[in-house]
Design a protein around this motif. Sequence first.
Motif, PDB file in Angstrom:
ATOM      1  N   ASP A 126     124.655  -0.882 -20.213  1.00 58.03           N
ATOM      2  CA  ASP A 126     124.942  -0.301 -21.506  1.00 58.03           C
ATOM      3  C   ASP A 126     123.653  -0.092 -22.304  1.00 58.03           C
ATOM      4  N   LEU A 127     122.786  -1.086 -22.242  1.00 58.98           N
ATOM      5  CA  LEU A 127     121.537  -1.043 -22.997  1.00 58.98           C
ATOM      6  C   LEU A 127     120.687   0.163 -22.602  1.00 58.98           C
ATOM      7  N   VAL A 128     120.680   0.484 -21.317  1.00 58.10           N
ATOM      8  CA  VAL A 128     119.865   1.613 -20.871  1.00 58.10           C
ATOM      9  C   VAL A 128     120.678   2.908 -20.768  1.00 58.10           C
TER      10      VAL A 128
ATOM     11  N   MET B 291     113.900   3.826 -25.197  1.00 55.25           N
ATOM     12  CA  MET B 291     113.116   2.884 -24.402  1.00 55.25           C
ATOM     13  C   MET B 291     112.047   2.212 -25.259  1.00 55.25           C
ATOM     14  N   ARG B 292     111.415   3.017 -26.126  1.00 50.40           N
ATOM     15  CA  ARG B 292     110.405   2.444 -27.017  1.00 50.40           C
ATOM     16  C   ARG B 292     110.988   1.352 -27.890  1.00 50.40           C
ATOM     17  N   SER B 293     112.172   1.619 -28.417  1.00 50.12           N
ATOM     18  CA  SER B 293     112.730   0.620 -29.332  1.00 50.12           C
ATOM     19  C   SER B 293     113.116  -0.643 -28.561  1.00 50.12           C
ATOM     20  N   VAL B 294     113.582  -0.471 -27.325  1.00 50.60           N
ATOM     21  CA  VAL B 294     113.895  -1.658 -26.507  1.00 50.60           C
ATOM     22  C   VAL B 294     112.610  -2.442 -26.229  1.00 50.60           C
ATOM     23  N   ILE B 295     111.554  -1.718 -25.890  1.00 48.53           N
ATOM     24  CA  ILE B 295     110.276  -2.383 -25.619  1.00 48.53           C
ATOM     25  C   ILE B 295     109.810  -3.154 -26.849  1.00 48.53           C
ATOM     26  N   ARG B 296     109.934  -2.509 -28.021  1.00 49.05           N
ATOM     27  CA  ARG B 296     109.501  -3.186 -29.251  1.00 49.05           C
ATOM     28  C   ARG B 296     110.345  -4.433 -29.511  1.00 49.05           C
ATOM     29  N   ASP B 297     111.660  -4.308 -29.289  1.00 48.80           N
ATOM     30  CA  ASP B 297     112.547  -5.467 -29.492  1.00 48.80           C
ATOM     31  C   ASP B 297     112.140  -6.629 -28.596  1.00 48.80           C
ATOM     32  N   ARG B 298     111.928  -6.301 -27.330  1.00 46.33           N
ATOM     33  CA  ARG B 298     111.568  -7.360 -26.387  1.00 46.33           C
ATOM     34  C   ARG B 298     110.230  -7.981 -26.769  1.00 46.33           C
ATOM     35  N   ALA B 299     109.301  -7.135 -27.201  1.00 45.36           N
ATOM     36  CA  ALA B 299     107.986  -7.648 -27.597  1.00 45.36           C
ATOM     37  C   ALA B 299     108.104  -8.546 -28.817  1.00 45.36           C
ATOM     38  N   ALA B 300     108.995  -8.158 -29.733  1.00 47.13           N
ATOM     39  CA  ALA B 300     109.198  -8.970 -30.934  1.00 47.13           C
ATOM     40  C   ALA B 300     109.736 -10.350 -30.561  1.00 47.13           C
ATOM     41  N   ASP B 301     110.457 -10.431 -29.455  1.00 50.49           N
ATOM     42  CA  ASP B 301     110.971 -11.718 -28.982  1.00 50.49           C
ATOM     43  C   ASP B 301     109.942 -12.504 -28.180  1.00 50.49           C
ATOM     44  N   GLY B 302     108.722 -11.957 -28.086  1.00 49.58           N
ATOM     45  CA  GLY B 302     107.663 -12.715 -27.438  1.00 49.58           C
ATOM     46  C   GLY B 302     107.288 -12.246 -26.050  1.00 49.58           C
TER      47      GLY B 302
ATOM     48  N   GLU C 126     100.305   5.436 -28.298  1.00 50.22           N
ATOM     49  CA  GLU C 126     100.015   5.321 -29.721  1.00 50.22           C
ATOM     50  C   GLU C 126     101.217   4.760 -30.468  1.00 50.22           C
ATOM     51  N   ALA C 127     102.402   5.181 -30.041  1.00 51.48           N
ATOM     52  CA  ALA C 127     103.610   4.804 -30.774  1.00 51.48           C
ATOM     53  C   ALA C 127     103.998   3.345 -30.564  1.00 51.48           C
ATOM     54  N   VAL C 128     103.595   2.754 -29.473  1.00 53.79           N
ATOM     55  CA  VAL C 128     104.115   1.434 -29.149  1.00 53.79           C
ATOM     56  C   VAL C 128     103.059   0.335 -29.106  1.00 53.79           C
ATOM     57  N   CYS C 129     101.846   0.685 -28.724  1.00 55.17           N
ATOM     58  CA  CYS C 129     100.917  -0.368 -28.297  1.00 55.17           C
ATOM     59  C   CYS C 129     100.085  -0.991 -29.403  1.00 55.17           C
ATOM     60  N   ASP C 130      99.799  -2.283 -29.203  1.00 55.94           N
ATOM     61  CA  ASP C 130      98.864  -2.978 -30.079  1.00 55.94           C
ATOM     62  C   ASP C 130      97.440  -2.643 -29.667  1.00 55.94           C
ATOM     63  N   ARG C 131      97.257  -2.553 -28.369  1.00 47.35           N
ATOM     64  CA  ARG C 131      95.908  -2.403 -27.848  1.00 47.35           C
ATOM     65  C   ARG C 131      95.961  -1.454 -26.646  1.00 47.35           C
ATOM     66  N   VAL C 132      94.876  -0.764 -26.449  1.00 47.98           N
ATOM     67  CA  VAL C 132      94.844   0.254 -25.411  1.00 47.98           C
ATOM     68  C   VAL C 132      93.610   0.078 -24.549  1.00 47.98           C
ATOM     69  N   GLY C 133      93.787   0.235 -23.253  1.00 43.38           N
ATOM     70  CA  GLY C 133      92.647   0.312 -22.350  1.00 43.38           C
ATOM     71  C   GLY C 133      92.660   1.684 -21.710  1.00 43.38           C
ATOM     72  N   VAL C 134      91.511   2.319 -21.653  1.00 42.83           N
ATOM     73  CA  VAL C 134      91.446   3.649 -21.049  1.00 42.83           C
ATOM     74  C   VAL C 134      90.718   3.555 -19.717  1.00 42.83           C
ATOM     75  N   MET C 135      91.419   3.985 -18.663  1.00 42.44           N
ATOM     76  CA  MET C 135      90.824   3.992 -17.328  1.00 42.44           C
ATOM     77  C   MET C 135      90.344   5.387 -17.005  1.00 42.44           C
ATOM     78  N   ASN C 136      89.232   5.480 -16.329  1.00 46.16           N
ATOM     79  CA  ASN C 136      88.815   6.756 -15.773  1.00 46.16           C
ATOM     80  C   ASN C 136      88.032   6.513 -14.493  1.00 46.16           C
ATOM     81  N   GLU C 137      88.439   7.178 -13.433  1.00 41.44           N
ATOM     82  CA  GLU C 137      87.778   7.060 -12.145  1.00 41.44           C
ATOM     83  C   GLU C 137      87.540   5.607 -11.741  1.00 41.44           C
TER      84      GLU C 137
END
Lengths: 293, 321
Positions: B116-118, B169-180, B194-205
């Motif tokens: 149901d959640l998904v 999906m974003r809101s579910v991710i945020r909910d789960r993150a809020a629970d730790g 940008e919409a979800v993350c606290d921190r970002v790592g950028v990979m290239n090659e």
Amino acid sequence: MSTVTVAKKDFKAARRSKLLWAAAIVLGLIAAFVGYVSGNAPGGDAEQVRALFRVLTLLLAVLLPIVALVASYLAIAGEREGGGIKFLLSLPNTRRSVFVGKLLSRNGIVAGGVAFMYVAAISVALTRHGAFPAAVVFGTLLITLVYGSTFVSIALAMSSAAASRSRAIAGAFGTYLLLVILYVFPVVSFGDIARWVHTTLLGADANPDLYNAVQYTSPYLAYRKAVNLVLPADMRQIVFYSSLPEDVSYGSPAANEVLPLYLQDEFAPVVLAFWLVVPLLIGYALFERADLE
Amino acid sequence: MPSIQTNGLTKTFGESVVAVDSLDLTIEDGEIFGFLGPNGAGKSTTINMLLDFIRPTAGSAEVFGMDAQDECAAIRERIGVLPEGYGFDDYLTGREYMEWAVETKDADDDPEQLLDLVGIREDAGRVASGYSKGMQQRLAFGMALADDPDLLILDEPSTGLDPNGIQHMRSVIRDRAADGTTVFFSSHILSEVEAVCDRVGVMNEGELVAIDSIEGLRESATGQATVELECASAPRVDGVADIPGVSAVDVADTTLTAECSDPSAKVEVVKRVDSQVEVVDILADNTSLEELFNQFTGGGRDGDGSVGEGIDLEDSQEASA
């Protein structure tokens, strides 16, 4: 615990395969047909039924490897190519539990096919002859299940080594060619090749025991000789004629006993155990080390 | 203890292909970390090493302080994974797949609730291999959520999802993150990270070229804000170019485009032009993040491969520290 869960899911999916059901029914019909056409053996009802199961094992000797290879060649390779392995190993399963779970489930599938054949053959035997020689029936059943397992092991090893479906198919074909056809086909069989190398290339005197020993490395021959263990002496088969002295007749108990130990029927379980265990160890080692992408 | 830590993690395929090149990455407990990069940057390879699907050529990866290779079983007990390149090959329904995930994780979740959640409960009776890509993605996401994992590893989670699905999906991710729950997800889509993350790592090659908060990255960008003014008659360039923070002005017919190194200069540009001619329409573009992404990754597969100048990575990392 997770091994059982892997096996359960695999078995559940297999049970829904129409192809497998069709194969099982065809196997049952073949067994019923064998039961119907055999029955001209000399002797009483119990003899007829023993003869029936002897013929059935002859058929199983060439048929069961195909069944086991087809049922198992995609066990790991299919999951790798299809991406199912990603779920299997994201959940709390180890590669070992996946490998062992697949082994259990595919053995179960092959055993199911064998069960179909036995139920059909037993039904025909009971209706036509009313006899049930339990030692022969259950003895051959046990040996047949072990024989099926050896090819499940081999197919699973192939499947672990192959990263894709097409390679797994090639592996299954190659296995059948190598382990069944190349042992029984005249002229190019391993025994004949060994004889040629030994006498023509190396110029040595012919040594039939050696060539028979080479032949005996086949799970196919090992199965047929293992079946002898549960059959009466006069029904035995593959007694390595070329290793027999002139004065011993084929059907006598002595025909087995005069052979060197490594050519006797009693050695068959050793050969089967080799094919049961060694491919598994190799297959597991390959799967454990593989990069699964 | 960090949730994920890699030390000099390296994977080479064959002789010459370096998929991941001595990656040092630390994801702290409880954060939502976005793992960004163009196709083929080494994101999935990194994730596959964390999950022990593939083995590192050198270096090591730890999850919850446990070695990813030696203790994969214990790790898998505590994580939820939406893998890349999965397949629902078996002849099982969506519900059966979900039940299998719950059973394997030994979780007390109600499969129906997760379905149901998904948003696929109504289709749960159908065979999962017949699902659309988006529905399969929902099911896979739901399976990852079973047993409330301590760490969610999501590889390109929005693939195939419709906008509603992405939003949900974003809101579910945020909910789960809020629970730790710690969330580690890879993406090639900036807006998502940008919409979800606290921190970002950028990979290239195969290399980590930047790691910072979104704000930190933005600040470290030399990216230009642009403002485009549609005027009733042809505007003049002079008087606009002198505004502090404006680096370039261009006029084509009745359209004036000003590039501002300081985003706040845009307002002054509008005022100045409006005092001369009538402004009909304003188009302001503040997303320097796209450009930033391109600068970090040299345009990815479609660029010339040269990583843009003007960004001092060392500085940007220190700024976040």
